[in-house]
Design a protein around this motif. Sequence first.
Motif, PDB file in Angstrom:
ATOM      1  N   SER A  10       0.837  -1.190   0.000  1.00 41.71           N
ATOM      2  CA  SER A  10       0.000   0.000   0.000  1.00 41.71           C
ATOM      3  C   SER A  10       0.879   1.250   0.000  1.00 41.71           C
ATOM      4  CB  SER A  10      -0.894  -0.007   1.248  1.00 41.71           C
ATOM      5  OG  SER A  10      -1.640   1.177   1.300  1.00 41.71           O
ATOM      6  N   GLN A  11       0.385   2.306  -0.592  1.00 41.10           N
ATOM      7  CA  GLN A  11       1.112   3.572  -0.620  1.00 41.10           C
ATOM      8  C   GLN A  11       0.908   4.392   0.643  1.00 41.10           C
ATOM      9  OE1 GLN A  11       3.398   4.463  -2.753  1.00 41.10           O
ATOM     10  NE2 GLN A  11       3.070   2.556  -3.834  1.00 41.10           N
ATOM     11  N   ALA A  12       0.022   3.946   1.514  1.00 36.29           N
ATOM     12  CA  ALA A  12      -0.247   4.670   2.755  1.00 36.29           C
ATOM     13  C   ALA A  12      -0.705   3.677   3.814  1.00 36.29           C
ATOM     14  CB  ALA A  12      -1.304   5.744   2.535  1.00 36.29           C
ATOM     15  N   TYR A  17      -6.262   7.267   2.374  1.00 37.38           N
ATOM     16  CA  TYR A  17      -5.153   7.620   1.493  1.00 37.38           C
ATOM     17  C   TYR A  17      -4.686   6.436   0.647  1.00 37.38           C
ATOM     18  CZ  TYR A  17      -5.289  11.307   4.965  1.00 37.38           C
ATOM     19  OH  TYR A  17      -5.709  12.289   5.811  1.00 37.38           O
ATOM     20  N   SER A  18      -4.720   5.236   1.197  1.00 35.37           N
ATOM     21  CA  SER A  18      -4.307   4.076   0.406  1.00 35.37           C
ATOM     22  C   SER A  18      -5.289   3.813  -0.731  1.00 35.37           C
ATOM     23  CB  SER A  18      -4.115   2.837   1.283  1.00 35.37           C
ATOM     24  OG  SER A  18      -5.313   2.463   1.898  1.00 35.37           O
ATOM     25  N   ALA A  21      -4.794   6.345  -3.531  1.00 31.76           N
ATOM     26  CA  ALA A  21      -3.675   5.923  -4.374  1.00 31.76           C
ATOM     27  C   ALA A  21      -4.072   4.747  -5.265  1.00 31.76           C
ATOM     28  CB  ALA A  21      -2.482   5.544  -3.495  1.00 31.76           C
ATOM     29  N   ARG A  26      -1.707   7.460  -8.056  1.00 27.58           N
ATOM     30  CA  ARG A  26      -0.879   8.593  -7.605  1.00 27.58           C
ATOM     31  C   ARG A  26      -0.593   8.466  -6.113  1.00 27.58           C
ATOM     32  NH1 ARG A  26      -3.908  13.913  -9.164  1.00 27.58           N
ATOM     33  NH2 ARG A  26      -2.047  14.785  -8.202  1.00 27.58           N
ATOM     34  N   TYR A  27       0.500   9.057  -5.688  1.00 29.07           N
ATOM     35  CA  TYR A  27       0.785   9.118  -4.265  1.00 29.07           C
ATOM     36  C   TYR A  27      -0.245  10.018  -3.595  1.00 29.07           C
ATOM     37  CZ  TYR A  27       5.324   6.984  -5.135  1.00 29.07           C
ATOM     38  OH  TYR A  27       6.320   6.120  -5.493  1.00 29.07           O
ATOM     39  N   PRO A  28      -0.732   9.646  -2.430  1.00 38.28           N
ATOM     40  CA  PRO A  28      -1.712  10.491  -1.740  1.00 38.28           C
ATOM     41  C   PRO A  28      -1.216  11.918  -1.516  1.00 38.28           C
ATOM     42  CG  PRO A  28      -1.582   8.351  -0.681  1.00 38.28           C
ATOM     43  CD  PRO A  28      -0.476   8.406  -1.700  1.00 38.28           C
ATOM     44  N   SER A  29       0.060  12.064  -1.209  1.00 37.94           N
ATOM     45  CA  SER A  29       0.599  13.402  -0.958  1.00 37.94           C
ATOM     46  C   SER A  29       0.591  14.276  -2.205  1.00 37.94           C
ATOM     47  CB  SER A  29       2.019  13.298  -0.394  1.00 37.94           C
ATOM     48  OG  SER A  29       2.844  12.568  -1.291  1.00 37.94           O
ATOM     49  N   ASP A  30       0.488  13.679  -3.388  1.00 43.32           N
ATOM     50  CA  ASP A  30       0.392  14.453  -4.632  1.00 43.32           C
ATOM     51  C   ASP A  30      -1.013  15.006  -4.860  1.00 43.32           C
ATOM     52  OD1 ASP A  30       3.037  13.900  -5.157  1.00 43.32           O
ATOM     53  OD2 ASP A  30       2.612  12.338  -6.640  1.00 43.32           O
TER      54      ASP A  30
END
Length: 168
Positions: A10-12, A17-18, A21, A26-30
């Motif tokens: 998972s990206q988060a 947030y996961s 993504a 995309r990355y959640p922070s983007d």
Amino acid sequence: RSIVFTRAYSQANETLYSHAALFTGRYPSDMGELRYESFRLPPDTPTLAACLAQDGYRTEAVVAGAHLSAHFGLGAGFQRYAAMQDFASFQQTVPHALQRLEELAQGEDPFLLLVHGYDTHSPYLKGGAFHRLETPGYDGPMLALARDPFTYERILQDRFYPAFQPPQ
């Protein structure tokens, strides 16, 4: 036909947030500030569901509410996005999803049906203040909530308080 992934990452570490993504690549922070109070999937963000819908797929989701609420914009691209009661389990989502699957399978169009439940969280939640009842034999209206790990997990002002202790 299906694909089974035996290793997934998972990206988060949080559901909202996961999934953002997962749905967008995309990355959640983007996509914005990572705050539950303000996070929304940007409306112009391409999603897997939207791309598949453009290619003739029926796109539907049956989710367990809470962090996957349509409020966060996660329903983007889904032609039907059904959110169950907050923090629902597969016991609530699967029967509804099976009804949708039966209808989708009768059609000619390919489809994406996302089914979500919070069941996988349960083994990882530790008992908290409400889990340790001080009154043996209590059988009142709070008993079910006292045994539900989500009752005593708290997210407050973007901070996680798993060991929340009530003042009274």
